[in-house]
Design a protein around this motif. Sequence first.
Motif, PDB file in Angstrom:
ATOM      1  N   SER A  64     -86.158  62.409  51.039  1.00  0.00           N
ATOM      2  CA  SER A  64     -84.752  61.989  51.019  1.00  0.00           C
ATOM      3  C   SER A  64     -84.228  61.755  52.435  1.00  0.00           C
ATOM      4  O   SER A  64     -83.426  60.845  52.668  1.00  0.00           O
ATOM      5  CB  SER A  64     -83.890  63.011  50.291  1.00  0.00           C
ATOM      6  OG  SER A  64     -83.938  64.255  50.953  1.00  0.00           O
ATOM      7  N   ASP A  65     -84.696  62.547  53.403  1.00  0.00           N
ATOM      8  CA  ASP A  65     -84.294  62.340  54.798  1.00  0.00           C
ATOM      9  C   ASP A  65     -84.817  61.010  55.330  1.00  0.00           C
ATOM     10  O   ASP A  65     -84.086  60.271  56.001  1.00  0.00           O
ATOM     11  CB  ASP A  65     -84.799  63.479  55.686  1.00  0.00           C
ATOM     12  CG  ASP A  65     -84.169  64.814  55.329  1.00  0.00           C
ATOM     13  OD1 ASP A  65     -83.056  64.812  54.767  1.00  0.00           O
ATOM     14  OD2 ASP A  65     -84.796  65.847  55.616  1.00  0.00           O
ATOM     15  N   GLN A  76     -82.776  58.190  53.920  1.00  0.00           N
ATOM     16  CA  GLN A  76     -81.478  58.073  54.593  1.00  0.00           C
ATOM     17  C   GLN A  76     -81.627  57.405  55.959  1.00  0.00           C
ATOM     18  O   GLN A  76     -80.815  56.561  56.340  1.00  0.00           O
ATOM     19  CB  GLN A  76     -80.831  59.444  54.752  1.00  0.00           C
ATOM     20  CG  GLN A  76     -79.449  59.406  55.380  1.00  0.00           C
ATOM     21  CD  GLN A  76     -78.457  58.625  54.535  1.00  0.00           C
ATOM     22  OE1 GLN A  76     -78.415  58.772  53.323  1.00  0.00           O
ATOM     23  NE2 GLN A  76     -77.678  57.783  55.175  1.00  0.00           N
TER      24      GLN A  76
END
Length: 50
Positions: free
Chosen positions: A31-32, A35
């Motif tokens: 998820s990082d 992003q």
Amino acid sequence: MRLKLLKIGARLRLTARKVWLSFSEAYAYASDIAQILANLKQHPAWSPPG
């Protein structure tokens, strides 16, 4: 680069125009990374003149 992606469980696909990174569902930082990529798309390093 491919060896490092194998260590984190990612697949790299390259074409003439695009690069795809596919992460394992078990990868803790997926998820990082998503992003970071979204932020990079909003602020491209190069824009065409005009």
